[in-house]
Design a protein around this motif. Structure first.
Motif, PDB file in Angstrom:
ATOM      1  N   MET A  95      -1.562   2.311  -0.537  1.00 19.21           N
ATOM      2  CA  MET A  95      -0.485   3.460  -0.482  1.00 19.21           C
ATOM      3  C   MET A  95      -0.033   3.638  -1.814  1.00 19.21           C
ATOM      4  SD  MET A  95       2.900   3.231   1.977  1.00 19.21           S
ATOM      5  CE  MET A  95       4.333   4.379   1.550  1.00 19.21           C
ATOM      6  N   TYR A  96       0.324   4.925  -2.240  1.00 22.24           N
ATOM      7  CA  TYR A  96       0.821   5.259  -3.626  1.00 22.24           C
ATOM      8  C   TYR A  96       1.919   4.787  -3.718  1.00 22.24           C
ATOM      9  CZ  TYR A  96      -3.531   8.203  -3.320  1.00 22.24           C
ATOM     10  OH  TYR A  96      -4.730   8.556  -3.321  1.00 22.24           O
ATOM     11  N   SER A  97       2.443   4.403  -5.021  1.00 23.41           N
ATOM     12  CA  SER A  97       3.893   4.031  -5.460  1.00 23.41           C
ATOM     13  C   SER A  97       4.239   5.276  -5.588  1.00 23.41           C
ATOM     14  CB  SER A  97       3.840   3.014  -6.498  1.00 23.41           C
ATOM     15  OG  SER A  97       2.982   1.852  -6.361  1.00 23.41           O
ATOM     16  N   ARG A  98       5.859   5.343  -5.389  1.00 20.48           N
ATOM     17  CA  ARG A  98       6.707   6.342  -5.652  1.00 20.48           C
ATOM     18  C   ARG A  98       7.708   5.960  -6.379  1.00 20.48           C
ATOM     19  NH1 ARG A  98       4.836  10.016  -2.298  1.00 20.48           N
ATOM     20  NH2 ARG A  98       3.561   9.515  -0.615  1.00 20.48           N
ATOM     21  N   VAL A  99       8.560   6.908  -6.864  1.00 27.75           N
ATOM     22  CA  VAL A  99       9.590   7.017  -7.639  1.00 27.75           C
ATOM     23  C   VAL A  99      10.694   5.777  -7.195  1.00 27.75           C
ATOM     24  CG1 VAL A  99      11.685   8.037  -8.797  1.00 27.75           C
ATOM     25  CG2 VAL A  99       9.346   9.211  -8.898  1.00 27.75           C
ATOM     26  N   GLU A 100      10.582   5.907  -5.753  1.00 27.08           N
ATOM     27  CA  GLU A 100      11.792   5.105  -5.234  1.00 27.08           C
ATOM     28  C   GLU A 100      11.399   3.480  -5.437  1.00 27.08           C
ATOM     29  OE1 GLU A 100      11.758   5.851  -0.705  1.00 27.08           O
ATOM     30  OE2 GLU A 100       9.581   5.735  -0.653  1.00 27.08           O
ATOM     31  N   ASP A 101      10.198   3.466  -5.434  1.00 23.86           N
ATOM     32  CA  ASP A 101       9.615   1.873  -5.602  1.00 23.86           C
ATOM     33  C   ASP A 101      10.112   1.565  -7.207  1.00 23.86           C
ATOM     34  OD1 ASP A 101       8.307   2.007  -3.290  1.00 23.86           O
ATOM     35  OD2 ASP A 101       6.520   2.952  -4.093  1.00 23.86           O
ATOM     36  N   LEU A 113      12.817   2.775  -8.969  1.00 21.28           N
ATOM     37  CA  LEU A 113      14.149   2.544  -8.822  1.00 21.28           C
ATOM     38  C   LEU A 113      14.597   1.383  -8.097  1.00 21.28           C
ATOM     39  CD1 LEU A 113      15.451   6.399  -8.410  1.00 21.28           C
ATOM     40  CD2 LEU A 113      15.079   5.018 -10.355  1.00 21.28           C
ATOM     41  N   LYS A 114      13.960   0.916  -6.898  1.00 18.44           N
ATOM     42  CA  LYS A 114      14.102  -0.457  -6.215  1.00 18.44           C
ATOM     43  C   LYS A 114      14.275  -1.424  -7.589  1.00 18.44           C
ATOM     44  CE  LYS A 114      12.966   1.124  -1.634  1.00 18.44           C
ATOM     45  NZ  LYS A 114      11.825   1.187  -0.639  1.00 18.44           N
ATOM     46  N   GLU A 115      13.117  -1.322  -8.303  1.00 21.96           N
ATOM     47  CA  GLU A 115      12.791  -2.670  -9.175  1.00 21.96           C
ATOM     48  C   GLU A 115      14.082  -2.379 -10.237  1.00 21.96           C
ATOM     49  OE1 GLU A 115       8.878  -2.858 -10.211  1.00 21.96           O
ATOM     50  OE2 GLU A 115       8.257  -2.937  -8.418  1.00 21.96           O
ATOM     51  N   LYS A 116      14.087  -1.388 -10.749  1.00 25.49           N
ATOM     52  CA  LYS A 116      14.892  -1.384 -12.159  1.00 25.49           C
ATOM     53  C   LYS A 116      16.412  -0.877 -11.941  1.00 25.49           C
ATOM     54  CE  LYS A 116      14.990   2.336 -14.718  1.00 25.49           C
ATOM     55  NZ  LYS A 116      14.720   3.183 -15.910  1.00 25.49           N
ATOM     56  N   GLY A 117      16.490  -0.409 -10.656  1.00 26.21           N
ATOM     57  CA  GLY A 117      17.969   0.203 -10.467  1.00 26.21           C
ATOM     58  C   GLY A 117      18.332   1.552 -10.793  1.00 26.21           C
TER      59      GLY A 117
END
Length: 148
Positions: free
Chosen positions: A1-7, A9-13
């Motif tokens: 599955m492709y990583s998305r911007v939401e991924d 933001l979940k990590e960095k805030g």
């Protein structure tokens, strides 16, 4: 599955550092240094008025061969801001940043600013994806992944 911007933001805030269009160059430089970032959004209330990067500032100073520290930052900012949403893929971000020669992308959902990502965030996510793929391929080749 492709990583998305939401991924990302979940990590960095979703911390967003910004200045207003009438803030001075000095105020902006101090905030860039204090927050240890390469760009700040220029916000007019809830609206993105522009983005200003270290490069924007350097280019403007070089162009005019002068540095007026009390000049408003709106004189240095880029007004046409390219944005993405949380469902934009990391690969799409990389292509967009490369084509437009930019290093920062504000993330907007439903007309509301929800975060900002940098080229560093995107590259980190690409490297993580490649490392995961390599692990999967090694597991497949050795049979370890499938309990052989």
């Amino acid at each position: 599955m492709y990583s998305r911007v939401e991924d990302i933001l979940k990590e960095k805030g979703n911390q967003i550092w910004s200045v207003s269009p009438d803030d001075t160059l000095l105020t902006t430089l101090l905030k860039l240094a204090e927050k240890n970032v390469g760009a700040l959004l220029v916000m007019d209330g809830e609206r993105i008025a522009g983005i200003v990067s270290e490069r924007d500032i350097v280019r403007e100073i070089a162009l005019h061969r002068a540095c007026v520290l009390d000049a408003p930052i709106k004189a240095f900012m880029t007004e046409d801001v390219i944005t993405v949403n949380s469902q934009t893929t990391v690969d799409e971000c990389m292509q967009l940043m490369t084509r437009a020669h930019i290093r920062h992308l504000p993330v907007v959902e439903g007309g509301k600013l929800v975060g900002i990502i940098s080229i560093g965030d995107v590259v980190k996510k690409v490297i993580e994806g490649q490392a995961s793929m390599i692990d999967d391929l090694e597991g497949y080749i050795t049979g370890d992944k499938f309990g052989r």
